[in-house]
Design a protein around this motif. Structure first.
Motif, PDB file in Angstrom:
ATOM      1  N   ALA A  15       0.699  -1.338  -0.028  1.00  0.00           N
ATOM      2  CA  ALA A  15       0.148  -0.015  -0.034  1.00  0.00           C
ATOM      3  C   ALA A  15       0.951   1.088   0.069  1.00  0.00           C
ATOM      4  O   ALA A  15       0.682   2.225  -0.672  1.00  0.00           O
ATOM      5  N   LEU A  16       1.810   1.211   0.641  1.00  0.00           N
ATOM      6  CA  LEU A  16       2.976   2.508   0.858  1.00  0.00           C
ATOM      7  C   LEU A  16       3.716   2.423  -0.481  1.00  0.00           C
ATOM      8  O   LEU A  16       4.133   3.613  -0.717  1.00  0.00           O
ATOM      9  N   ALA A  17       3.928   1.466  -1.218  1.00  0.00           N
ATOM     10  CA  ALA A  17       4.893   1.281  -2.296  1.00  0.00           C
ATOM     11  C   ALA A  17       4.829   2.660  -3.056  1.00  0.00           C
ATOM     12  O   ALA A  17       5.841   3.311  -3.764  1.00  0.00           O
ATOM     13  N   PRO A  18       3.326   2.985  -3.872  1.00  0.00           N
ATOM     14  CA  PRO A  18       3.455   3.623  -4.697  1.00  0.00           C
ATOM     15  C   PRO A  18       3.882   5.083  -4.476  1.00  0.00           C
ATOM     16  O   PRO A  18       4.516   5.940  -5.011  1.00  0.00           O
ATOM     17  N   GLU A  19       3.502   5.491  -3.216  1.00  0.00           N
ATOM     18  CA  GLU A  19       3.731   6.742  -2.662  1.00  0.00           C
ATOM     19  C   GLU A  19       5.209   6.825  -2.228  1.00  0.00           C
ATOM     20  O   GLU A  19       5.768   7.950  -2.495  1.00  0.00           O
ATOM     21  N   VAL A  20       5.828   5.850  -1.680  1.00  0.00           N
ATOM     22  CA  VAL A  20       7.431   5.683  -1.630  1.00  0.00           C
ATOM     23  C   VAL A  20       8.092   6.182  -3.059  1.00  0.00           C
ATOM     24  O   VAL A  20       9.130   6.813  -3.023  1.00  0.00           O
ATOM     25  N   ALA A  21       7.727   5.416  -4.039  1.00  0.00           N
ATOM     26  CA  ALA A  21       8.073   5.668  -5.442  1.00  0.00           C
ATOM     27  C   ALA A  21       8.107   7.151  -5.939  1.00  0.00           C
ATOM     28  O   ALA A  21       8.809   7.694  -6.302  1.00  0.00           O
ATOM     29  N   LEU A  22       6.786   7.686  -5.593  1.00  0.00           N
ATOM     30  CA  LEU A  22       6.722   9.173  -5.773  1.00  0.00           C
ATOM     31  C   LEU A  22       7.872   9.846  -5.118  1.00  0.00           C
ATOM     32  O   LEU A  22       8.298  10.872  -5.617  1.00  0.00           O
ATOM     33  N   ALA A  23       7.810   9.945  -3.878  1.00  0.00           N
ATOM     34  CA  ALA A  23       8.732  10.552  -2.992  1.00  0.00           C
ATOM     35  C   ALA A  23      10.089  10.303  -3.536  1.00  0.00           C
ATOM     36  O   ALA A  23      11.068  11.119  -3.565  1.00  0.00           O
ATOM     37  N   ALA A  24      10.489   8.958  -3.951  1.00  0.00           N
ATOM     38  CA  ALA A  24      11.751   8.664  -4.384  1.00  0.00           C
ATOM     39  C   ALA A  24      12.389   9.436  -5.422  1.00  0.00           C
ATOM     40  O   ALA A  24      13.550   9.573  -5.604  1.00  0.00           O
ATOM     41  N   MET A  25      11.489  10.085  -6.115  1.00  0.00           N
ATOM     42  CA  MET A  25      11.831  11.086  -7.236  1.00  0.00           C
ATOM     43  C   MET A  25      12.751  12.337  -6.451  1.00  0.00           C
ATOM     44  O   MET A  25      13.982  12.736  -7.337  1.00  0.00           O
ATOM     45  N   PHE A  26      12.480  12.665  -5.521  1.00  0.00           N
ATOM     46  CA  PHE A  26      13.198  13.870  -4.763  1.00  0.00           C
ATOM     47  C   PHE A  26      14.024  13.535  -3.699  1.00  0.00           C
ATOM     48  O   PHE A  26      14.903  13.995  -3.537  1.00  0.00           O
ATOM     49  N   ASP A  27      13.671  12.403  -2.907  1.00  0.00           N
ATOM     50  CA  ASP A  27      14.348  12.105  -1.901  1.00  0.00           C
ATOM     51  C   ASP A  27      15.370  10.744  -1.967  1.00  0.00           C
ATOM     52  O   ASP A  27      15.593  10.076  -0.963  1.00  0.00           O
ATOM     53  N   GLY A  28      15.271   9.838  -3.193  1.00  0.00           N
ATOM     54  CA  GLY A  28      15.876   8.820  -3.230  1.00  0.00           C
ATOM     55  C   GLY A  28      15.017   7.760  -2.596  1.00  0.00           C
ATOM     56  O   GLY A  28      13.900   8.145  -1.914  1.00  0.00           O
ATOM     57  N   TRP A  29      15.373   6.453  -2.538  1.00  0.00           N
ATOM     58  CA  TRP A  29      14.799   5.493  -1.772  1.00  0.00           C
ATOM     59  C   TRP A  29      15.349   5.515  -0.218  1.00  0.00           C
ATOM     60  O   TRP A  29      16.249   4.416  -0.073  1.00  0.00           O
ATOM     61  N   SER A  30      14.853   6.296   0.254  1.00  0.00           N
ATOM     62  CA  SER A  30      15.415   6.695   1.823  1.00  0.00           C
ATOM     63  C   SER A  30      14.117   6.748   2.677  1.00  0.00           C
ATOM     64  O   SER A  30      13.149   6.509   2.571  1.00  0.00           O
ATOM     65  N   ASP A  31      14.776   6.905   4.005  1.00  0.00           N
ATOM     66  CA  ASP A  31      13.682   7.088   5.140  1.00  0.00           C
ATOM     67  C   ASP A  31      13.162   8.124   5.087  1.00  0.00           C
ATOM     68  O   ASP A  31      11.846   8.135   5.394  1.00  0.00           O
ATOM     69  N   ALA A  32      13.701   9.161   4.403  1.00  0.00           N
ATOM     70  CA  ALA A  32      12.522  10.415   4.153  1.00  0.00           C
ATOM     71  C   ALA A  32      11.607  10.337   2.985  1.00  0.00           C
ATOM     72  O   ALA A  32      10.513  10.691   3.418  1.00  0.00           O
ATOM     73  N   ALA A  33      12.094   9.306   1.951  1.00  0.00           N
ATOM     74  CA  ALA A  33      10.826   9.026   1.141  1.00  0.00           C
ATOM     75  C   ALA A  33       9.837   8.165   1.851  1.00  0.00           C
ATOM     76  O   ALA A  33       8.490   8.625   1.761  1.00  0.00           O
ATOM     77  N   LEU A  34      10.015   7.275   2.610  1.00  0.00           N
ATOM     78  CA  LEU A  34       9.290   6.478   3.655  1.00  0.00           C
ATOM     79  C   LEU A  34       8.198   7.446   4.235  1.00  0.00           C
ATOM     80  O   LEU A  34       7.108   7.169   4.462  1.00  0.00           O
ATOM     81  N   ALA A  35       8.899   8.234   4.953  1.00  0.00           N
ATOM     82  CA  ALA A  35       8.266   9.150   5.890  1.00  0.00           C
ATOM     83  C   ALA A  35       7.020   9.864   5.385  1.00  0.00           C
ATOM     84  O   ALA A  35       6.032  10.379   5.710  1.00  0.00           O
ATOM     85  N   SER A  36       7.552  10.439   4.071  1.00  0.00           N
ATOM     86  CA  SER A  36       6.488  11.165   3.042  1.00  0.00           C
ATOM     87  C   SER A  36       5.359  10.375   2.899  1.00  0.00           C
ATOM     88  O   SER A  36       4.254  10.758   2.691  1.00  0.00           O
ATOM     89  N   ALA A  37       5.633   9.239   2.349  1.00  0.00           N
ATOM     90  CA  ALA A  37       4.725   8.165   1.802  1.00  0.00           C
ATOM     91  C   ALA A  37       3.761   7.820   2.965  1.00  0.00           C
ATOM     92  O   ALA A  37       2.631   7.886   2.999  1.00  0.00           O
TER      93      ALA A  37
END
Length: 224
Positions: A15-37
């Motif tokens: 469920a989180l994966a698509p939002e993580v992928a979207l955030a990864a454009m800016f934050d990479g595949w990072s804790d920041a992207a996960l927090a954003s998702a």
């Protein structure tokens, strides 16, 4: 989709994966992207980290990428559950499946590029290969493949190679409607089909049979 509070950790990952992928454009595949998702989905950040536990160098990043791949697998399986592939020639079935996966990540070229860079790290290569094999297996099953012999493995190895090569073209393709990628995919599939027909004649039989080493050599990433 069930309420977030009722999801298992595996369901939460997807469920989180698509939002993580979207955030990864800016934050990479990072804790920041996960927090954003997690924030976008209204999920407690601590719970989201439980779904993606850190485990060594690049461990959490690879888990997030793996969940992204799984979410695309689920979308593909749902899209083609109506049996429409049954009336298509095999090459059109495979092309439709690969193209759907590409369209499912349209606009996320930067996220893909960052994911590929992580997958290419030596410690991540075995997991990346497993991801490619799993997606190829799902595509072949949707395409109606029931082989259980040598062909079962070689078909998946070949399709995984075609898919990886096509992704490499797609992520940097700036042509209208990804026309260059479409042409590249068509050439790869056509090359496989032509070679198999010729080989069947040489062998004097009509049974499908793939030569992994030869095909993998032919399906390398484009040189230009």
């Amino acid at each position: 989709m069930a309420d977030n509070d009722d999801l298992t950790l595996e369901e939460l990952r997807v469920a989180l994966a698509p939002e993580v992928a979207l955030a990864a454009m800016f934050d990479g595949w990072s804790d920041a992207a996960l927090a954003s998702a997690a924030e976008a989905q209204g999920i407690d950040p601590d719970v989201s980290r439980l779904a993606f536990p850190a485990k060594g160098l690049s461990g959490r990043a690879m888990d997030m990428i793996d969940a992204w791949v799984s979410s695309i697998d689920e979308k593909m399986e749902a899209e083609f559950a109506d049996g429409r592939l049954d009336n298509m020639p095999i090459r059109e079935r495979i092309r439709s499946l690969v193209w759907f996966r590409l369209q499912a990540i349209e606009g996320l070229e930067e996220s893909l590029a960052r994911a590929v860079a992580i997958q290419a790290q030596p410690q991540n290569a075995p997991i990346a290969l497993k991801q490619g094999w799993s997606s190829a297996d799902k595509m072949w099953r949707l395409a109606g493949d029931t082989a259980t012999d040598y062909n079962h493995y070689t078909k998946r190895a070949i399709l995984a190679s075609i898919y990886a090569a096509t992704l490499a073209v797609w992520k940097s393709d700036e042509s209208e409607d990804k026309a260059e990628t479409a042409a590249f995919l068509d050439r790869r599939i056509e090359g496989v089909m032509k070679f198999e027909k010729a080989k069947a004649k040489w062998l004097g039989g009509d049974r499908e049979h793939f030569d992994v080493a030869r095909f993998l050599g032919r399906l390398r990433y484009p040189q230009s």
